[in-house]
Design a protein around this motif. Structure first.
Motif, PDB file in Angstrom:
ATOM      1  N   LEU A   1       0.634  -1.316   0.042  1.00 55.26           N
ATOM      2  CA  LEU A   1       0.067   0.079  -0.028  1.00 55.26           C
ATOM      3  C   LEU A   1       0.735   1.237   0.071  1.00 55.26           C
ATOM      4  O   LEU A   1       0.501   2.150  -0.748  1.00 55.26           O
ATOM      5  CB  LEU A   1      -0.943   0.015   1.234  1.00 55.26           C
ATOM      6  CG  LEU A   1      -2.233   0.746   1.067  1.00 55.26           C
ATOM      7  CD1 LEU A   1      -3.045   0.539  -0.031  1.00 55.26           C
ATOM      8  CD2 LEU A   1      -3.041   0.550   2.157  1.00 55.26           C
ATOM      9  N   GLU A   2       1.781   1.352   0.957  1.00 57.74           N
ATOM     10  CA  GLU A   2       2.640   2.641   0.952  1.00 57.74           C
ATOM     11  C   GLU A   2       3.290   3.126  -0.219  1.00 57.74           C
ATOM     12  O   GLU A   2       2.914   4.090  -0.764  1.00 57.74           O
ATOM     13  CB  GLU A   2       3.721   2.308   2.100  1.00 57.74           C
ATOM     14  CG  GLU A   2       3.182   2.271   3.442  1.00 57.74           C
ATOM     15  CD  GLU A   2       2.531   1.308   3.796  1.00 57.74           C
ATOM     16  OE1 GLU A   2       2.623   0.137   3.274  1.00 57.74           O
ATOM     17  OE2 GLU A   2       1.631   1.471   4.804  1.00 57.74           O
ATOM     18  N   PRO A   3       4.077   2.422  -1.060  1.00 62.09           N
ATOM     19  CA  PRO A   3       4.482   2.855  -2.579  1.00 62.09           C
ATOM     20  C   PRO A   3       3.310   3.382  -3.337  1.00 62.09           C
ATOM     21  O   PRO A   3       3.394   4.110  -4.177  1.00 62.09           O
ATOM     22  CB  PRO A   3       5.340   1.802  -3.102  1.00 62.09           C
ATOM     23  CG  PRO A   3       5.342   0.795  -2.020  1.00 62.09           C
ATOM     24  CD  PRO A   3       4.401   0.939  -0.816  1.00 62.09           C
ATOM     25  N   ALA A   4       2.207   2.497  -3.103  1.00 57.43           N
ATOM     26  CA  ALA A   4       0.978   2.810  -4.392  1.00 57.43           C
ATOM     27  C   ALA A   4       0.437   4.185  -3.456  1.00 57.43           C
ATOM     28  O   ALA A   4       0.099   4.850  -4.647  1.00 57.43           O
ATOM     29  CB  ALA A   4       0.079   1.783  -4.304  1.00 57.43           C
ATOM     30  N   LEU A   5       0.266   4.578  -2.409  1.00 59.57           N
ATOM     31  CA  LEU A   5      -0.173   5.657  -1.766  1.00 59.57           C
ATOM     32  C   LEU A   5       0.502   6.935  -2.227  1.00 59.57           C
ATOM     33  O   LEU A   5       0.056   8.034  -2.875  1.00 59.57           O
ATOM     34  CB  LEU A   5      -0.131   5.680  -0.319  1.00 59.57           C
ATOM     35  CG  LEU A   5      -1.116   4.757   0.286  1.00 59.57           C
ATOM     36  CD1 LEU A   5      -1.046   4.684   1.813  1.00 59.57           C
ATOM     37  CD2 LEU A   5      -2.499   4.976  -0.149  1.00 59.57           C
ATOM     38  N   GLU A   6       1.894   6.810  -2.591  1.00 60.72           N
ATOM     39  CA  GLU A   6       2.758   7.781  -2.972  1.00 60.72           C
ATOM     40  C   GLU A   6       2.395   8.221  -4.445  1.00 60.72           C
ATOM     41  O   GLU A   6       2.176   9.139  -5.011  1.00 60.72           O
ATOM     42  CB  GLU A   6       4.169   7.568  -2.815  1.00 60.72           C
ATOM     43  CG  GLU A   6       5.146   8.701  -3.581  1.00 60.72           C
ATOM     44  CD  GLU A   6       4.872   9.744  -2.584  1.00 60.72           C
ATOM     45  OE1 GLU A   6       5.486  10.993  -3.325  1.00 60.72           O
ATOM     46  OE2 GLU A   6       4.616   9.881  -1.655  1.00 60.72           O
ATOM     47  N   PHE A   7       2.277   7.124  -5.376  1.00 61.85           N
ATOM     48  CA  PHE A   7       2.040   7.244  -6.653  1.00 61.85           C
ATOM     49  C   PHE A   7       0.477   7.730  -6.923  1.00 61.85           C
ATOM     50  O   PHE A   7       0.669   8.536  -7.570  1.00 61.85           O
ATOM     51  CB  PHE A   7       2.417   5.875  -7.282  1.00 61.85           C
ATOM     52  CG  PHE A   7       2.019   6.009  -8.876  1.00 61.85           C
ATOM     53  CD1 PHE A   7       2.724   6.484  -9.645  1.00 61.85           C
ATOM     54  CD2 PHE A   7       0.508   5.110  -9.237  1.00 61.85           C
ATOM     55  CE1 PHE A   7       2.396   6.531 -10.961  1.00 61.85           C
ATOM     56  CE2 PHE A   7       0.469   5.447 -10.708  1.00 61.85           C
ATOM     57  CZ  PHE A   7       1.255   5.999 -11.504  1.00 61.85           C
ATOM     58  N   TYR A   8      -0.405   7.124  -6.348  1.00 61.50           N
ATOM     59  CA  TYR A   8      -1.851   7.464  -6.805  1.00 61.50           C
ATOM     60  C   TYR A   8      -1.775   8.961  -5.983  1.00 61.50           C
ATOM     61  O   TYR A   8      -2.520   9.926  -6.842  1.00 61.50           O
ATOM     62  CB  TYR A   8      -2.769   6.603  -6.208  1.00 61.50           C
ATOM     63  CG  TYR A   8      -2.798   5.468  -7.161  1.00 61.50           C
ATOM     64  CD1 TYR A   8      -3.651   5.295  -8.356  1.00 61.50           C
ATOM     65  CD2 TYR A   8      -1.981   4.284  -6.958  1.00 61.50           C
ATOM     66  CE1 TYR A   8      -3.727   4.539  -9.263  1.00 61.50           C
ATOM     67  CE2 TYR A   8      -2.079   3.180  -7.974  1.00 61.50           C
ATOM     68  CZ  TYR A   8      -2.887   3.194  -9.007  1.00 61.50           C
ATOM     69  OH  TYR A   8      -2.970   2.309 -10.049  1.00 61.50           O
TER      70      TYR A   8
ATOM     71  N   SER B   1       0.208  11.510  -4.607  1.00 58.21           N
ATOM     72  CA  SER B   1       1.110  12.542  -4.912  1.00 58.21           C
ATOM     73  C   SER B   1       1.371  12.693  -6.494  1.00 58.21           C
ATOM     74  O   SER B   1       0.948  13.776  -7.093  1.00 58.21           O
ATOM     75  CB  SER B   1       2.343  12.436  -4.225  1.00 58.21           C
ATOM     76  OG  SER B   1       2.372  12.511  -2.848  1.00 58.21           O
ATOM     77  N   THR B   2       2.065  11.586  -7.145  1.00 61.21           N
ATOM     78  CA  THR B   2       2.197  11.506  -8.429  1.00 61.21           C
ATOM     79  C   THR B   2       0.980  11.814  -9.556  1.00 61.21           C
ATOM     80  O   THR B   2       1.133  12.686 -10.411  1.00 61.21           O
ATOM     81  CB  THR B   2       2.989  10.275  -8.887  1.00 61.21           C
ATOM     82  OG1 THR B   2       4.196  10.361  -7.812  1.00 61.21           O
ATOM     83  CG2 THR B   2       3.349  10.446 -10.297  1.00 61.21           C
ATOM     84  N   LEU B   3       0.097  11.073  -9.273  1.00 59.58           N
ATOM     85  CA  LEU B   3      -1.237  11.345  -9.866  1.00 59.58           C
ATOM     86  C   LEU B   3      -2.293  12.415  -9.601  1.00 59.58           C
ATOM     87  O   LEU B   3      -3.045  12.916 -10.160  1.00 59.58           O
ATOM     88  CB  LEU B   3      -1.965   9.875 -10.121  1.00 59.58           C
ATOM     89  CG  LEU B   3      -1.278   8.712 -10.637  1.00 59.58           C
ATOM     90  CD1 LEU B   3      -2.267   7.582 -11.042  1.00 59.58           C
ATOM     91  CD2 LEU B   3      -1.028   9.256 -12.238  1.00 59.58           C
ATOM     92  N   GLY B   4      -1.906  12.773  -8.288  1.00 57.10           N
ATOM     93  CA  GLY B   4      -2.525  13.859  -7.847  1.00 57.10           C
ATOM     94  C   GLY B   4      -4.042  13.702  -7.203  1.00 57.10           C
ATOM     95  O   GLY B   4      -4.773  14.502  -7.175  1.00 57.10           O
ATOM     96  N   LEU B   5      -4.290  12.594  -6.824  1.00 54.93           N
ATOM     97  CA  LEU B   5      -5.597  12.084  -6.219  1.00 54.93           C
ATOM     98  C   LEU B   5      -5.650  12.589  -4.738  1.00 54.93           C
ATOM     99  O   LEU B   5      -6.789  12.452  -4.233  1.00 54.93           O
ATOM    100  CB  LEU B   5      -5.635  10.603  -6.450  1.00 54.93           C
ATOM    101  CG  LEU B   5      -5.720   9.916  -7.772  1.00 54.93           C
ATOM    102  CD1 LEU B   5      -5.830   8.637  -7.594  1.00 54.93           C
ATOM    103  CD2 LEU B   5      -6.826  10.983  -8.690  1.00 54.93           C
TER     104      LEU B   5
END
Length: 136
Positions: free
Chosen positions: A15-22, A24-28
């Motif tokens: 979950l943690e790396p996915a949280l960063e991606f979705y 922050s990176t994708l801006g959700l």
């Protein structure tokens, strides 16, 4: 019965790396995290009042979910009627009872029955209510 898209679930390895991606990176933005230990799940919901919720699913229990799998969650007006109708059409639909930490009854069509996609059936408004803390 005409189901509509309720939310999309995406299986993630952690979950943690996915949280960063979705987030922050994708801006959700900031997710709403729910722990469902009785099902071996950690869930993160990105709530968007203007569109469907995006759910990340980290599963540690027995599941057919694999990293990258997508769950298409359909909202139905009457869950009992939807389960009965899909069963009458020859689909194997599982009836998932509520649990202590996930107080939602849902229907499931597995990857085998859903042409490689897991289909979740949700009673209208219940998932959004759970995510937003409107349900226990």
């Amino acid at each position: 019965m005409t189901p509509v898209l309720d939310h999309i679930g995406i299986a993630v390895a952690a979950l943690e790396p996915a949280l960063e991606f979705y987030g922050s990176t994708l801006g959700l933005g900031e997710p709403i995290i729910r722990q469902i230990p009785e099902l071996g799940l950690r869930l993160a919901f990105f709530d968007n009042p203007a569109g469907p919720i995006i759910e990340l699913v980290e599963a540690s229990g027995k599941t057919e979910l694999r990293h990258g799998d997508v769950v298409v969650a359909l909202e139905v007006e009457n869950l009992d009627a939807a389960i009965a109708e899909y069963r009458a059409r020859g689909l194997k639909v599982y009836d998932q009872p509520p649990t202590a930490n996930l107080p939602l009854r849902r229907g499931w069509i597995t990857k085998g029955g859903g042409h490689g996609t897991i289909i979740e059936l949700c009673q209208r408004g219940e998932v959004a209510g759970f995510v937003r803390g409107e349900r226990a």
